[in-house]
Design an enzyme around this catalytic site. Structure first.
Site, PDB file in Angstrom:
ATOM      1  N   SER A  83      40.842  40.175  62.193  1.00  0.00           N
ATOM      2  CA  SER A  83      41.176  40.530  60.818  1.00  0.00           C
ATOM      3  C   SER A  83      41.051  39.317  59.902  1.00  0.00           C
ATOM      4  O   SER A  83      39.969  38.756  59.774  1.00  0.00           O
ATOM      5  CB  SER A  83      42.575  41.157  60.785  1.00  0.00           C
ATOM      6  OG  SER A  83      42.823  41.803  59.572  1.00  0.00           O
ATOM      7  N   GLU A  93      38.807  51.595  61.624  1.00  0.00           N
ATOM      8  CA  GLU A  93      39.349  50.377  61.012  1.00  0.00           C
ATOM      9  C   GLU A  93      40.378  50.704  59.928  1.00  0.00           C
ATOM     10  O   GLU A  93      41.355  49.983  59.737  1.00  0.00           O
ATOM     11  CB  GLU A  93      38.224  49.542  60.393  1.00  0.00           C
ATOM     12  CG  GLU A  93      37.310  48.873  61.379  1.00  0.00           C
ATOM     13  CD  GLU A  93      37.925  47.650  62.036  1.00  0.00           C
ATOM     14  OE1 GLU A  93      39.080  47.315  61.717  1.00  0.00           O
ATOM     15  OE2 GLU A  93      37.254  47.038  62.886  1.00  0.00           O
ATOM     16  N   HIS A 131      42.305  49.423  63.797  1.00  0.00           N
ATOM     17  CA  HIS A 131      42.069  48.004  63.534  1.00  0.00           C
ATOM     18  C   HIS A 131      42.973  47.178  64.448  1.00  0.00           C
ATOM     19  O   HIS A 131      44.184  47.351  64.467  1.00  0.00           O
ATOM     20  CB  HIS A 131      42.413  47.741  62.063  1.00  0.00           C
ATOM     21  CG  HIS A 131      42.282  46.327  61.623  1.00  0.00           C
ATOM     22  ND1 HIS A 131      41.064  45.722  61.413  1.00  0.00           N
ATOM     23  CD2 HIS A 131      43.215  45.388  61.307  1.00  0.00           C
ATOM     24  CE1 HIS A 131      41.255  44.486  60.991  1.00  0.00           C
ATOM     25  NE2 HIS A 131      42.552  44.257  60.927  1.00  0.00           N
TER      26      HIS A 131
END
Length: 555
Positions: A211, A336, A459
């Site tokens: 991330s 995601e 995610h």
């Protein structure tokens, strides 16, 4: 059953014996360090050195300043306990004590984990983990290193300054910004300079992150400060071209932030002098006053400082060919968008609110409030909604489409663009992947407040399966097999310079092919190369002229 009990007793005896034998020690040019022994997931002995300072505490007059080199110490440093996390406002959950502010400013510490060498003088490859958290929260302390220690690599985790402490920018020489990225750079330089003392190879360093940590990895490819300090990198769900990875209107946000704290805003030096007097807790609480779903404070172009991290936009550095040319892996997961949508996709009331007020919420949810003129917001909101939902309402039947909408916009489109650009402009190989395996537990459980409903592959689900204590202790056979596949993927790249995932030949990205090529990791028995001519609905998103990633002179 008896054998299991005996095995546990033996393991406990070995652990007790290792804890009581002479502790591991290393000598560095900064001073001596003492660690302690631990046991890996499958019973290997390894050395742990935790809480090593890599820079001076950024407190007092050093708040908002670039990190300063750590000073030598005289006595042996006991590196047997992790240092405090950096001051942050807890976003995704509420601690048991109800206090949303945690950590402290004296937080620039790292942890180094080393497989027991037993006299082996061969230097080991190094894996340098950069944690995620939207540049606002998180810590290297949360990594569960025990699985990685089953392999012959050294793992380094660390903390860096977050939110306003790490990414406030006045847009001038007073506080140019990027303190958090500079912390990362100083930590990486520390490892490059001292890891040989731990048995690590300074010429075999792989940086990897998730991330915001993944976009940070990409940023280190773009910074002259980091060139030469690492040999390869892995960006797991995040690149520097992502809309949330480039802060818009940073000086304006800094002034708004200061105003909420009762500080003058006309003169930046006076403003920062005032912010220097405010308690860290108050600064952290005030972060919520800066309206931005994703990252109110993040990376900027900091050309005004004496040692800038980047002096031009990421896209300009990339297309100029000035990016550091070493191998790179980048990839995304199938859902995601659950990073955000998991908070509402299971709530009919919130879905109805999103449906009814879509035109007003969309610019913030899809992060184009600052990159499109106000008079285009509604038109673009309706265009995006029609493409993904048609004439259907936003409800439980279409929530997956909303998740894909968010994921495409915030992660997958720019991942693809960044990979193609690097493969086209640089000589080093680029590998890409798409991960769609749903394990028993998911990061969406954290965002949703504990819901175990299967919303998709969230995610972070790939990296967390290997590195995070909250979902890494799995027992389902397929999950355990996928753990090993991902561990092979990460460590084979660090050790051999080429990634391995299952028995498939993972091909490098060819930017001249019409279709985008990637390795699809669907489940342990289904890993294969695939191609797409419209991955992440990129052709649709290219029809919207966001004021993002514009090459200088071509705006």
């Amino acid at each position: 059953m008896e054998l299991s009990v005996i095995a546990l007793l033996l393991l406990g005896f070995v652990n007790f014996s290792w804890q009581n034998e002479q502790a591991p020690r290393v000598k560095t040019s900064l001073g001596d360090i003492r660690g302690y022994y631990k046991i890996s997931r499958h019973g290997r002995k390894y050395e742990a050195y935790e809480g090593i300072p890599y820079a001076q505490p950024p407190v007092g007059n050093l708040r908002f300043k670039p990190p300063q080199p750590v000073q030598e110490w005289i006595n042996e440093l006991p590196a047997v306990e992790k240092g405090p996390v950096c001051t942050q406002y807890v976003v995704l959950s509420t601690p048991q004590n109800g206090d949303k502010v945690t950590g402290c400013e004296d937080c620039l510490y790292m942890n180094i984990y080393v497989p027991f060498r037993n006299g082996n003088e061969s230097l080991l490859p190094v894996m340098f983990w950069i944690h995620g958290g939207a540049y606002q929260f998180g810590s290297g302390n949360k990594v569960n290193e025990t699985l990685v220690m089953d392999r012959d690599v050294i793992l380094v985790t660390f903390n860096y300054r977050l939110a306003s402490f790490g990414f406030l920018s006045t847009g001038d020489s007073v506080v140019p910004g990027n303190m958090g990225l500079k912390d990362q750079n100083v930590a990486l330089r520390w490892v490059h300079n001292h890891i040989r003392s731990f048995g690590g190879d300074p010429n075999q360093i792989t940086i990897f992150g998730l991330s915001a940590g993944a976009s940070s990895v990409h940023y280190h490819y773009l910074s002259r400060l980091s060139a030469g300090l690492f040999q390869r990198g892995i960006s797991i769900s995040g690149v520097a071209l992502a809309p949330w990875a480039q802060t818009k209107y940073a000086p304006e946000k800094a002034r708004r932030y200061a105003a909420t704290l009762g500080c003058p805003t006309r003169n930046t030096k006076e403003m920062i002098d005032c912010l220097q007097t405010r308690p860290a807790r108050i600064l952290s609480q005030a972060t919520g006053e800066v309206p931005d779903i994703y990252a109110p404070f993040g990376p900027v172009v900091d050309k005004y400082g004496p040692d800038p991290f980047i002096t031009r936009s990421p896209i300009d550095i990339i297309v100029s060919g000035e990016a550091y040319d070493v191998p790179w892996i980048s990839g995304v997961v199938s859902e995601e968008g659950l990073y955000i949508s998991a908070a509402f996709v299971g709530n009919d009331q919130l879905l109805k609110q999103l449906n009814d007020d879509w035109d007003n919420i969309a610019p913030y949810l899809l992060d184009y409030n600052d990159t499109l003129p106000l008079n285009q917001h509604k038109e673009v909101a309706e265009k995006i909604r029609k493409y993904y939902l048609g004439s259907n309402p936003i409800d439980s039947n279409t929530s997956l489409s909303v998740t894909h909408m968010i994921g495409d916009r915030m992660f997958s489109v720019d991942f693809q663009k960044a990979a193609i650009l690097k493969a086209k402009i640089n000589k080093s190989p680029v590998w890409t992947y798409y991960y769609s395996y749903r394990s028993m537990h998911s990061c969406s459980e954290i965002v949703s407040g504990g819901s175990t409903k299967n919303f998709g592959v969230s995610h972070g689900d790939d990296a967390f399966l290997v590195l995070d204590t909250r979902i890494s202790n799995v027992s389902r056979p397929n999950d355990l097999e996928m753990q090993q596949i991902l561990l092979d993927f990460y460590t084979s790249f660090a050790i051999e310079g080429k990634p391995r995932a299952g028995d498939v030949q993972w091909q490098t990205l060819d930017p001249n092919e019409k279709e985008f090529q990637y390795l699809h990791i669907a489940n342990p028995q289904n890993i294969k190369m695939e191609t797409s001519n419209d991955s992440a609905n990129i052709n649709f998103w290219n029809t919207i002229d966001f004021n993002e990633n514009k090459i200088s002179g071509q705006e």
